[in-house]
Design a protein around this motif. Structure first.
Motif, PDB file in Angstrom:
ATOM      1  N   SER A  93      49.494 117.618 -47.504  1.00 30.20           N
ATOM      2  CA  SER A  93      49.544 118.766 -48.406  1.00 30.20           C
ATOM      3  C   SER A  93      48.449 118.645 -49.452  1.00 30.20           C
ATOM      4  O   SER A  93      47.957 117.557 -49.746  1.00 30.20           O
ATOM      5  N   GLU A  94      48.104 119.793 -50.001  1.00 25.15           N
ATOM      6  CA  GLU A  94      47.043 119.861 -51.005  1.00 25.15           C
ATOM      7  C   GLU A  94      47.419 120.971 -51.977  1.00 25.15           C
ATOM      8  O   GLU A  94      47.753 122.079 -51.559  1.00 25.15           O
ATOM      9  N   THR A  95      47.370 120.666 -53.272  1.00 27.34           N
ATOM     10  CA  THR A  95      47.712 121.638 -54.299  1.00 27.34           C
ATOM     11  C   THR A  95      46.639 121.642 -55.368  1.00 27.34           C
ATOM     12  O   THR A  95      46.205 120.581 -55.801  1.00 27.34           O
ATOM     13  N   MET A  97      48.501 114.801 -50.653  1.00 28.33           N
ATOM     14  CA  MET A  97      49.367 113.791 -50.041  1.00 28.33           C
ATOM     15  C   MET A  97      48.821 113.451 -48.664  1.00 28.33           C
ATOM     16  O   MET A  97      48.490 114.329 -47.884  1.00 28.33           O
ATOM     17  N   TYR A  98      48.719 112.139 -48.387  1.00 25.22           N
ATOM     18  CA  TYR A  98      48.238 111.638 -47.101  1.00 25.22           C
ATOM     19  C   TYR A  98      49.333 110.813 -46.432  1.00 25.22           C
ATOM     20  O   TYR A  98      50.159 110.207 -47.109  1.00 25.22           O
ATOM     21  N   ALA A  99      49.299 110.786 -45.097  1.00 23.84           N
ATOM     22  CA  ALA A  99      50.252 109.994 -44.319  1.00 23.84           C
ATOM     23  C   ALA A  99      49.492 109.087 -43.361  1.00 23.84           C
ATOM     24  O   ALA A  99      48.432 109.456 -42.849  1.00 23.84           O
ATOM     25  N   TRP A 100      50.040 107.906 -43.134  1.00 20.53           N
ATOM     26  CA  TRP A 100      49.513 106.959 -42.146  1.00 20.53           C
ATOM     27  C   TRP A 100      50.642 106.596 -41.194  1.00 20.53           C
ATOM     28  O   TRP A 100      51.793 106.427 -41.625  1.00 20.53           O
ATOM     29  N   GLU A 101      50.321 106.434 -39.918  1.00 17.57           N
ATOM     30  CA  GLU A 101      51.297 105.889 -38.989  1.00 17.57           C
ATOM     31  C   GLU A 101      51.531 104.442 -39.384  1.00 17.57           C
ATOM     32  O   GLU A 101      50.639 103.775 -39.878  1.00 17.57           O
TER      33      GLU A 101
END
Length: 174
Positions: free
Chosen positions: A130-132, A143-147
């Motif tokens: 997400s980006e705001t 917000m970033y996600a990693w496996e």
């Protein structure tokens, strides 16, 4: 007998609907079919779902140095002697994990780090979730996600605001 039929409809509707199909009206068939499908789906989902590990969430608020205090040292009880185990091998380095995050890497990243610092620790970029706001603004938030390295569904997330990490969370990392 009516009580047993009622219990049957509540707990095993997919069986009761077969026995009662010719005796119930259109509305009963629709409601019974929906209830049976919902119960059957819940049963299958419950049987096939792995037990999940608790999610860890860490967030630190920025506090001016003038408002912080140094904790006073506390007296500790005499140490208890315990048997030590040999050291375990070091966790994978960021050179070999190709952007997946381990628990050790998750523990290394800290609030206040830039996205680039986190990527250097993890060994690869995260997926933007997400980006705001507008890039360059004080409250631009990403917000970033990693496996994750661990069980099925292991992952880690990090939120950055104004170019600095403000929170992180993980699930199932090893």
């Amino acid at each position: 007998m009516k009580f047993l039929k009622a219990l049957g409809w509540v707990f095993v509707p997919y069986i009761m609907i077969g026995f009662q199909w010719n005796k119930i009206g259109t509305t009963g068939k629709a409601i019974g079919s929906a209830w049976a499908a919902l119960c059957l789906f819940g049963l299958i989902n419950n049987l096939t779902t792995e037990k999940q590990q608790p999610v860890t969430f860490t967030q630190t608020a920025s506090v001016p140095a003038s408002q912080t205090s140094t904790p006073e040292p506390t007296k500790q009880a005499d140490p208890v002697k315990t048997e030590t185990k040999p050291a375990e091998p070091a966790p994978k380095t960021s050179e070999t994990n190709e952007g997946t995050m381990s628990k050790a890497e998750f523990d290394k990243i800290q609030n206040g780090m830039s996205y680039e610092e986190v990527v250097a620790i993890v060994g690869g970029p995260g997926e933007m979730l997400s980006e705001t706001g507008t890039k360059g603004d004080q409250f631009y938030t990403v917000m970033y996600a990693w496996e994750g390295e661990g069980g099925f569904g292991a992952n880690a997330n990090a939120m950055f605001q104004g170019g600095k990490m403000i929170s992180k969370s993980q699930f199932g990392l090893k």
